[in-house]
Enzyme design. Structure first.
Site, short mmCIF file in Angstrom:
data_model
loop_
_atom_site.label_atom_id
_atom_site.label_comp_id
_atom_site.label_asym_id
_atom_site.label_seq_id
_atom_site.Cartn_x
_atom_site.Cartn_y
_atom_site.Cartn_z
N ASP A 12 40.33 43.27 39.43
CA ASP A 12 39.58 43.15 38.19
C ASP A 12 38.11 43.15 38.61
O ASP A 12 37.63 42.20 39.22
CB ASP A 12 39.97 41.83 37.51
N TYR A 91 32.30 42.57 31.35
CA TYR A 91 32.47 41.13 31.52
C TYR A 91 33.05 40.80 32.90
O TYR A 91 34.08 41.36 33.30
CB TYR A 91 33.34 40.53 30.41
N GLY A 104 38.24 44.96 57.73
CA GLY A 104 39.45 45.53 58.32
C GLY A 104 40.69 45.54 57.46
O GLY A 104 41.55 46.38 57.63
N LYS A 133 47.53 38.99 33.44
CA LYS A 133 47.54 37.62 32.89
C LYS A 133 48.76 36.83 33.32
O LYS A 133 49.32 36.05 32.55
CB LYS A 133 47.44 37.65 31.35
N TYR A 234 39.25 28.38 40.27
CA TYR A 234 39.85 29.39 39.40
C TYR A 234 38.88 30.55 39.17
O TYR A 234 37.76 30.37 38.76
CB TYR A 234 40.22 28.77 38.05
N LYS A 237 43.60 34.91 37.11
CA LYS A 237 44.96 34.83 37.68
C LYS A 237 45.17 35.91 38.72
O LYS A 237 44.40 36.86 38.80
CB LYS A 237 45.99 34.98 36.56
N ASP A 239 46.98 38.42 39.00
CA ASP A 239 47.79 39.42 38.31
C ASP A 239 48.51 40.33 39.30
O ASP A 239 47.86 41.06 40.06
CB ASP A 239 46.88 40.24 37.39
N GLN A 247 67.89 54.18 42.99
CA GLN A 247 69.00 55.16 43.03
C GLN A 247 69.62 55.30 44.44
O GLN A 247 69.05 54.87 45.42
CB GLN A 247 68.53 56.55 42.56
N SER A 248 70.80 55.95 44.45
CA SER A 248 71.55 56.28 45.68
C SER A 248 71.67 55.09 46.64
O SER A 248 71.10 55.09 47.72
CB SER A 248 70.89 57.44 46.44
N ARG A 271 43.13 31.69 30.07
CA ARG A 271 42.51 30.87 31.13
C ARG A 271 43.46 30.58 32.28
O ARG A 271 43.29 29.60 33.01
CB ARG A 271 41.96 29.57 30.54
N TYR A 353 43.43 23.98 39.81
CA TYR A 353 42.35 24.90 40.17
C TYR A 353 41.66 25.52 38.96
O TYR A 353 40.87 26.42 39.08
CB TYR A 353 42.89 25.99 41.10
C1 F6R Z 1 42.93 34.99 32.20
C2 F6R Z 1 41.51 35.21 32.03
C3 F6R Z 1 40.90 34.82 30.75
C4 F6R Z 1 39.70 33.87 30.95
C5 F6R Z 1 39.12 33.41 29.60
C6 F6R Z 1 37.87 32.55 29.79
O1 F6R Z 1 43.33 35.37 33.48
O2 F6R Z 1 40.84 35.69 32.91
O3 F6R Z 1 41.84 34.27 29.86
O4 F6R Z 1 40.10 32.78 31.70
O5 F6R Z 1 38.78 34.53 28.81
O6 F6R Z 1 36.97 33.28 30.54
P1 F6R Z 1 35.48 32.75 30.82
O7 F6R Z 1 35.61 31.40 31.44
O8 F6R Z 1 34.95 33.78 31.78
O9 F6R Z 1 34.74 32.75 29.52
MG MG Z 2 39.21 39.48 34.06
MG MG Z 3 43.62 40.70 35.09
#
Ligand code: F6R
Ligand code: MG
Ligand code: MG
Length: 371
Positions: A12, A91, A104, A133, A234, A237, A239, A247-248, A271, A353
């Site tokens: 991301d 964003y 590396g 997510k 944090y 996530k 993701d 197959q086979s 979040r 976290y």
């Molecule tokens: C989930 C995710 C979003 C953000 C949420 C708050 O993995 O990334 O749900 O956690 O939109 O984001 P902020 O704190 O950047 O406003």
């Molecule tokens: Mg994101």
């Molecule tokens: Mg993502």
């Protein structure tokens, strides 16, 4: 026979808007750089895809797993896409780029990666799964069903080449240790582990010895990166992505897809702090809008031809998954009605976290002892 390597590396590097989707200009930049990499021979072929806010690079080559050149290419692409994201003020531009410079191997630097090296068969179907997510353990249930559940996979009962089952490599992503388990002999022990999906994750699946396929070549692999362990807090996530051969002597395409008719509960969503259903969707619907979700899964189906990709077919772009999507929406409504209450919100241990401890710390002084 020559082996091929399929690498699926994702990050991301900026959402549009918020954390909903990937901006088309990021995909264009990645396409441009990968086309160049085909010309210079770093990779044989590629596909650029997106799931939610994750940019997904699928690459075919003959260099094996953890190849520094392939990993560096992915890192450079994410860096260049971050620059595009900054210009557009997307964003969280560069969100998953947690290290300053490449050293590396892309593992441990923020992006997620999964790779499979194998001897390409005459007909080699491969499915690339991408989820947004949620976390790597979200693959435990569907991968278990594909390779171990006879109610899902008829071949485990009917096909003599699958009847002896598969071997699973399970990682404890907290203590960084792994265990190999024999299925079905050790199925109940295995379920004792992988049912705890935030800690024990299926990393790879192998054929048994003496079968049709080489037992040392994995037939499925899942990414297991833990972003908070790299960043210390944090940052979104982890993701996950997965590659599954089919197959086979392996689960048929339809057996690989059957588990997705059940929108099972996973952690992630808003979040990274909520349980919710996984919704299998077509690529055009992989937009995490409702409460930043619900968690989405997409599946790209290919035939592999000399390390090149024939495809994709957008496998969940099919009314056969409408009932799962409808059920996911019903479950999403039900879960959402809990608001901030568990078990919609994750248990405290899993909130460690997130930003919640910072809120709780403010209340620390106000607690009085009770009898
Ligand atoms: C989930 C995710 C979003 C953000 C949420 C708050 O993995 O990334 O749900 O956690 O939109 O984001 P902020 O704190 O950047 O406003
Ligand atoms: Mg994101
Ligand atoms: Mg993502």
């Amino acid at each position: 026979m020559a082996k091929v390597t399929i690498s699926l590396i994702k990050a991301d590097v900026g959402g549009f808007p918020g954390h909903a989707t990937v901006h088309p200009q990021l995909c264009e930049k990645a396409e441009e750089m990968l086309s160049e990499a085909v010309k210079t021979g770093i990779v044989a072929d590629f596909r650029v895809m997106a799931c939610g806010d994750d940019l997904e690079l699928l690459m075919g080559h003959a260099k094996g797993e953890n190849d520094p050149e392939v990993h560096e290419l992915a890192w450079k692409i994410f860096t260049a896409c971050t620059d595009v994201a900054k210009v557009l003020k997307l964003y969280g531009a560069g969100q998953d780029m947690l290290k300053d410079s490449f050293s590396g191997n892309i593992r441990g630097m923020g992006p997620g990666a999964t790779e499979l090296e194998f001897t390409e068969r005459t007909g080699e179907p491969l499915i690339a799964f991408m989820m947004d997510k949620t976390e790597p353990g979200a693959f435990n249930l569907p991968i278990f069903k594909m390779f171990a559940d006879p109610f899902n996979t008829a071949g485990l009962v009917i096909d003599p080449t699958m009847h002896s089952g598969f071997k699973f490599e399970i990682w404890d992503i907290q203590d960084h240790v792994r265990v190999f388990m024999d299925c079905p002999a050790e199925m109940y022990d295995m379920l004792a582990l992988i049912g705890a999906k935030s800690r024990y994750v299926i990393k790879r699946v192998y054929p048994k010895e003496g079968g049709k396929l080489p037992s040392e070549e994995p037939v499925a692999a899942v990414s297991t990166e833990k972003l908070y362990e790299i960043a210390g807090e944090y940052v979104g996530k982890d993701d996950p992505v997965a590659l599954v051969r089919s197959q086979s002597g392996l689960p048929a395409l339809g057996e690989v897809l059957e588990p997705w008719t059940f929108p099972h509960l996973v952690s992630g969503w808003m979040r990274g702090s909520h349980n919710g259903p996984v919704m299998p969707v077509a690529f055009e619907n992989a937009n995490c809008t409702r409460f930043d979700g619900p968690p989405r899964a997409v599946a790209a189906g290919f035939q592999i031809a000399n390390g090149k990709f024939v495809g994709p077919v957008d496998l969940f772009n099919d009314p056969a998954y409408d009932a799962a999507r409808d059920e996911a929406n019903v479950i999403a409504n039900y879960m959402r009605r809990h608001g901030p209450f568990e078990p919609h919100r994750l248990p405290l241990k899993d909130m460690e976290y997130t930003t919640l401890p910072r809120v709780l710390r403010r209340l620390e002084d106000r607690f009085e002892r009770v009898e």
